[in-house]
Design a protein around this motif. Sequence first.
Motif, PDB file in Angstrom:
ATOM      1  N   ASP A 273      -1.917  -0.796   1.908  1.00 47.82           N
ATOM      2  CA  ASP A 273      -1.802  -0.731   2.531  1.00 47.82           C
ATOM      3  C   ASP A 273      -2.586  -0.192   3.740  1.00 47.82           C
ATOM      4  N   ALA A 274      -2.347   0.845   2.990  1.00 52.60           N
ATOM      5  CA  ALA A 274      -3.242   2.186   3.490  1.00 52.60           C
ATOM      6  C   ALA A 274      -4.674   1.655   3.436  1.00 52.60           C
ATOM      7  N   GLU A 275      -5.152   1.180   2.240  1.00 49.88           N
ATOM      8  CA  GLU A 275      -6.589   0.832   1.918  1.00 49.88           C
ATOM      9  C   GLU A 275      -6.872   0.067   3.375  1.00 49.88           C
ATOM     10  N   ASN A 276      -5.914  -1.091   3.161  1.00 51.53           N
ATOM     11  CA  ASN A 276      -6.233  -2.372   3.827  1.00 51.53           C
ATOM     12  C   ASN A 276      -6.298  -1.597   5.771  1.00 51.53           C
ATOM     13  N   ILE A 277      -5.413  -0.983   6.068  1.00 48.64           N
ATOM     14  CA  ILE A 277      -5.584  -0.498   7.041  1.00 48.64           C
ATOM     15  C   ILE A 277      -6.610   0.244   7.923  1.00 48.64           C
ATOM     16  N   SER A 278      -7.129   1.311   7.096  1.00 50.25           N
ATOM     17  CA  SER A 278      -8.508   2.386   6.867  1.00 50.25           C
ATOM     18  C   SER A 278      -9.444   1.050   7.183  1.00 50.25           C
ATOM     19  N   ALA A 279      -9.744  -0.058   6.692  1.00 54.00           N
ATOM     20  CA  ALA A 279     -10.897  -0.735   6.739  1.00 54.00           C
ATOM     21  C   ALA A 279     -10.988  -1.664   7.634  1.00 54.00           C
ATOM     22  N   MET A 280      -9.263  -2.110   8.515  1.00 57.77           N
ATOM     23  CA  MET A 280      -8.942  -2.988   9.582  1.00 57.77           C
ATOM     24  C   MET A 280      -9.503  -1.892  10.745  1.00 57.77           C
ATOM     25  N   GLU A 281      -9.967  -1.129  10.849  1.00 59.61           N
ATOM     26  CA  GLU A 281      -9.550   0.668  11.990  1.00 59.61           C
ATOM     27  C   GLU A 281     -11.573   0.292  11.613  1.00 59.61           C
ATOM     28  N   GLN A 282     -11.687   0.898  10.010  1.00 59.17           N
ATOM     29  CA  GLN A 282     -13.551   0.904  10.552  1.00 59.17           C
ATOM     30  C   GLN A 282     -14.025  -0.825  10.634  1.00 59.17           C
ATOM     31  N   GLN A 283     -13.039  -1.808  10.852  1.00 61.66           N
ATOM     32  CA  GLN A 283     -13.919  -3.122  11.821  1.00 61.66           C
ATOM     33  C   GLN A 283     -14.321  -2.545  13.792  1.00 61.66           C
ATOM     34  N   LEU A 284     -12.749  -2.352  13.708  1.00 62.71           N
ATOM     35  CA  LEU A 284     -12.632  -1.973  14.773  1.00 62.71           C
ATOM     36  C   LEU A 284     -13.442  -1.644  15.419  1.00 62.71           C
TER      37      LEU A 284
ATOM     38  N   LEU B 127       1.147  14.447   4.020  1.00 68.15           N
ATOM     39  CA  LEU B 127       1.637  13.753   3.543  1.00 68.15           C
ATOM     40  C   LEU B 127       2.652  14.275   2.595  1.00 68.15           C
ATOM     41  N   VAL B 128       4.168  13.878   2.108  1.00 69.51           N
ATOM     42  CA  VAL B 128       4.442  13.857   1.386  1.00 69.51           C
ATOM     43  C   VAL B 128       5.250  12.665   0.610  1.00 69.51           C
ATOM     44  N   GLY B 129       4.967  12.796  -0.917  1.00 77.11           N
ATOM     45  CA  GLY B 129       6.389  11.587  -1.594  1.00 77.11           C
ATOM     46  C   GLY B 129       5.766  11.324  -3.052  1.00 77.11           C
ATOM     47  N   SER B 130       6.869  10.504  -3.545  1.00 75.86           N
ATOM     48  CA  SER B 130       6.815  10.595  -4.785  1.00 75.86           C
ATOM     49  C   SER B 130       5.671   9.687  -5.440  1.00 75.86           C
ATOM     50  N   ALA B 131       5.312   9.817  -6.764  1.00 72.67           N
ATOM     51  CA  ALA B 131       3.834   8.979  -7.070  1.00 72.67           C
ATOM     52  C   ALA B 131       4.206   7.537  -6.757  1.00 72.67           C
ATOM     53  N   GLU B 132       5.474   6.919  -7.213  1.00 72.89           N
ATOM     54  CA  GLU B 132       5.939   5.763  -6.753  1.00 72.89           C
ATOM     55  C   GLU B 132       5.895   5.041  -5.146  1.00 72.89           C
ATOM     56  N   ALA B 133       5.900   6.061  -4.537  1.00 74.05           N
ATOM     57  CA  ALA B 133       5.717   5.863  -3.157  1.00 74.05           C
ATOM     58  C   ALA B 133       4.534   5.862  -2.306  1.00 74.05           C
ATOM     59  N   PHE B 134       3.136   6.675  -3.279  1.00 71.09           N
ATOM     60  CA  PHE B 134       1.862   6.461  -2.819  1.00 71.09           C
ATOM     61  C   PHE B 134       1.409   5.328  -3.304  1.00 71.09           C
ATOM     62  N   GLU B 135       1.524   5.084  -4.429  1.00 67.67           N
ATOM     63  CA  GLU B 135       1.456   3.665  -5.389  1.00 67.67           C
ATOM     64  C   GLU B 135       1.713   2.077  -4.475  1.00 67.67           C
ATOM     65  N   THR B 136       3.070   1.939  -3.615  1.00 69.09           N
ATOM     66  CA  THR B 136       3.160   1.360  -2.922  1.00 69.09           C
ATOM     67  C   THR B 136       2.378   1.707  -1.849  1.00 69.09           C
ATOM     68  N   CYS B 137       2.185   2.525  -0.816  1.00 65.75           N
ATOM     69  CA  CYS B 137       1.663   2.180  -0.251  1.00 65.75           C
ATOM     70  C   CYS B 137       0.491   2.214   0.398  1.00 65.75           C
ATOM     71  N   LEU B 138      -0.192   2.251  -1.203  1.00 64.87           N
ATOM     72  CA  LEU B 138      -1.989   2.712  -1.277  1.00 64.87           C
ATOM     73  C   LEU B 138      -2.510   1.638  -0.751  1.00 64.87           C
TER      74      LEU B 138
END
Length: 212
Positions: A150-161, A137-148
């Motif tokens: 959502d990524a944490e939420n997706i990870s938590a949801m997948e673990q629950q699934l 994955l590659v992106g600016s620090a701002e891009a990673f901060e923006t999507c972090l």
Amino acid sequence: SREDSSVMVGIARTVQLSRPNDFLAVLYALSKARAGDVLVVNTSGSTRAVAGGLFATEAARRNLSGIVIDGPVRDVEDLGCAVKHDGTLVNVYSTSVNPYAGTVQFPGEGIDVAPVICGGATVSPGDIVFGDAYGVLVGSAEAFETCLHDAENISAMEQQLMKGIKMGVCLHSMMNFAEHLQLRKEGKASSLHFKDLNTVKFDGIDHVDLSA
């Protein structure tokens, strides 16, 4: 391809080959790279290897985080032996492998001259580069901060699934699958999504043996 199972995090240093199959620009960039850097190389469509075991070992000596090449590498076995001072490996990613090395005649314009295209993504000097067993994955620090978040939420949801599936809950029942399928059959707009799992508790559900 990727030659070890460690995680790579570093700062992009971009390299653009001026001629296909000539890796003098990569050798120059390696001489300027610092600890924590990730060399990101566009090889201009090279079919010959532009890096190998020697480069990876020198990258390890310099404590680089990794090398990402849109093109071929060689010495695959040696790439997995490039150990840094802290005992971790230098991650080397490439789009192909070729034992035939290129030439060293064209120096190019230098390192970090401009963004490069690598694996179809635009990489700018100073971007954050992350890599693991699944890819890069590659992106600016701002891009990673923006999507972090959502990524944490997706990870938590997948673990629950995953927890639900292992306890015998059908994956389809945790989605709007039936409704989505019917709407699409009717040609109506719809999107497939998971149900709100924040209130779903799988504790106490009897395990269902699906192999029976």
